[in-house]
Scaffold this active site. Structure first.
Site, PDB file in Angstrom:
ATOM      1  N   HIS A   1       9.152  -8.910   0.943  1.00 52.85           N
ATOM      2  CA  HIS A   1       9.021  -7.751   0.051  1.00 52.85           C
ATOM      3  C   HIS A   1       9.786  -8.060  -1.237  1.00 52.85           C
ATOM      4  CE1 HIS A   1       7.839  -4.783   3.302  1.00 52.85           C
ATOM      5  NE2 HIS A   1       8.397  -5.723   4.046  1.00 52.85           N
TER       6      HIS A   1
ATOM      7  N   HIS B   1       6.030 -12.096   5.794  1.00 46.34           N
ATOM      8  CA  HIS B   1       5.903 -11.602   4.419  1.00 46.34           C
ATOM      9  C   HIS B   1       7.271 -11.288   3.862  1.00 46.34           C
ATOM     10  CE1 HIS B   1       5.577  -8.198   7.219  1.00 46.34           C
ATOM     11  NE2 HIS B   1       6.247  -7.499   6.314  1.00 46.34           N
TER      12      HIS B   1
ATOM     13  N   ASN C   1      11.739  -8.560   6.801  1.00 45.88           N
ATOM     14  CA  ASN C   1      12.062  -7.803   8.009  1.00 45.88           C
ATOM     15  C   ASN C   1      11.591  -8.629   9.197  1.00 45.88           C
ATOM     16  OD1 ASN C   1      12.943  -5.640   6.408  1.00 45.88           O
ATOM     17  ND2 ASN C   1      10.890  -4.750   6.323  1.00 45.88           N
TER      18      ASN C   1
ATOM     19  N   VAL D   1       4.157  -5.601  10.566  1.00 40.70           N
ATOM     20  CA  VAL D   1       2.986  -6.475  10.424  1.00 40.70           C
ATOM     21  C   VAL D   1       3.428  -7.884  10.816  1.00 40.70           C
ATOM     22  CG1 VAL D   1       1.283  -7.455   8.843  1.00 40.70           C
ATOM     23  CG2 VAL D   1       1.967  -5.060   8.594  1.00 40.70           C
TER      24      VAL D   1
ATOM     25  N   ILE E   1       0.827  -1.205   0.000  1.00 36.47           N
ATOM     26  CA  ILE E   1       0.000   0.000   0.000  1.00 36.47           C
ATOM     27  C   ILE E   1       0.869   1.266   0.000  1.00 36.47           C
ATOM     28  CG2 ILE E   1      -0.242   0.390   2.498  1.00 36.47           C
ATOM     29  CD1 ILE E   1      -3.315   0.547   1.988  1.00 36.47           C
TER      30      ILE E   1
HETATM   31  P1  5GP Z   1       7.095  -4.765   7.390  1.00 33.93           P
HETATM   32  O1  5GP Z   1       7.595  -3.408   7.814  1.00 33.93           O
HETATM   33  O2  5GP Z   1       6.281  -5.444   8.476  1.00 33.93           O
HETATM   34  O3  5GP Z   1       8.188  -5.648   6.841  1.00 33.93           O
HETATM   35  O4  5GP Z   1       6.175  -4.503   6.145  1.00 33.93           O
HETATM   36  C1  5GP Z   1       4.797  -4.306   6.222  1.00 33.93           C
HETATM   37  C2  5GP Z   1       4.367  -3.739   4.906  1.00 33.93           C
HETATM   38  O5  5GP Z   1       2.975  -3.841   4.799  1.00 33.93           O
HETATM   39  C3  5GP Z   1       4.728  -2.260   4.712  1.00 33.93           C
HETATM   40  O6  5GP Z   1       5.563  -2.100   3.575  1.00 33.93           O
HETATM   41  C4  5GP Z   1       3.377  -1.578   4.544  1.00 33.93           C
HETATM   42  O7  5GP Z   1       3.393  -0.523   3.607  1.00 33.93           O
HETATM   43  C5  5GP Z   1       2.485  -2.732   4.112  1.00 33.93           C
HETATM   44  N1  5GP Z   1       1.088  -2.590   4.488  1.00 33.93           N
HETATM   45  C6  5GP Z   1       0.613  -2.202   5.702  1.00 33.93           C
HETATM   46  N2  5GP Z   1      -0.731  -2.206   5.693  1.00 33.93           N
HETATM   47  C7  5GP Z   1      -1.109  -2.599   4.450  1.00 33.93           C
HETATM   48  C8  5GP Z   1      -2.395  -2.798   3.846  1.00 33.93           C
HETATM   49  O8  5GP Z   1      -3.454  -2.624   4.435  1.00 33.93           O
HETATM   50  N3  5GP Z   1      -2.389  -3.206   2.549  1.00 33.93           N
HETATM   51  C9  5GP Z   1      -1.237  -3.410   1.850  1.00 33.93           C
HETATM   52  N4  5GP Z   1      -1.359  -3.822   0.576  1.00 33.93           N
HETATM   53  N5  5GP Z   1      -0.024  -3.237   2.395  1.00 33.93           N
HETATM   54  C10 5GP Z   1       0.042  -2.839   3.681  1.00 33.93           C
END
Ligand code: 5GP
Ligand code: ZN
Length: 115
Positions: free
Chosen positions: A103, A101, A88, A97, A32
């Site tokens: 990236h 996941h 991450n 999150v 997003i």
């Molecule tokens: P993290 O920092 O946990 O590795 O990455 C979480 C990712 O999830 C971030 O890049 C953030 O932009 C993405 N993200 C958070 N909320 C949402 C959402 O509701 N929809 C989508 N498509 N991505 C999200």
């Protein structure tokens, strides 16, 4: 499924996402808040909080995610130039999150060392 998990909700379709690939094991969708011209998140359908929560049962799943990442990179035209696949893990690793996941980032030159 974890009831209060954002990515579990995306995986079952309760929260919309721009999905680029899905199968029985994984879902891939646009981030997003993209950090590159191409920024796709690849998640297992199964709720796994972090990389540290993986068990031996999930070895094939993780291999599958890498094959899916390569397939998406080719389909989106970033394979030849190059791309980055990132996980991450936990707070200092930048995780916000708590559903595993990866990236997939591409479409620009990636910096090293990462920030
Ligand atoms: P993290 O920092 O946990 O590795 O990455 C979480 C990712 O999830 C971030 O890049 C953030 O932009 C993405 N993200 C958070 N909320 C949402 C959402 O509701 N929809 C989508 N498509 N991505 C999200
Ligand atoms: Zn989840």
């Amino acid at each position: 499924m974890s009831a209060d998990c954002l990515f579990c909700k995306i995986a079952v379709g309760d929260i919309p996402a721009n999905i680029v690939y899905q199968d029985d094991l994984v879902v891939a969708f646009h981030d997003i808040e993209p950090q590159a011209p191409q920024h796709v998140l690849i998640i297992p359908r199964r709720h796994i909080a972090t990389l540290l929560d993986l068990t031996r049962d999930e070895q094939l799943l993780i291999g599958h995610i890498h094959l899916v990442a390569a397939q998406i990179a080719r389909q989106r035209g970033i394979a030849d130039e190059g791309f980055r696949l990132v996980n991450n893990c936990n707070r200092a690793g930048g995780q916000v999150v708590w559903h595993l996941h990866f990236h997939l980032l591409g479409g620009r030159r990636m910096n090293w060392p990462p920030g």
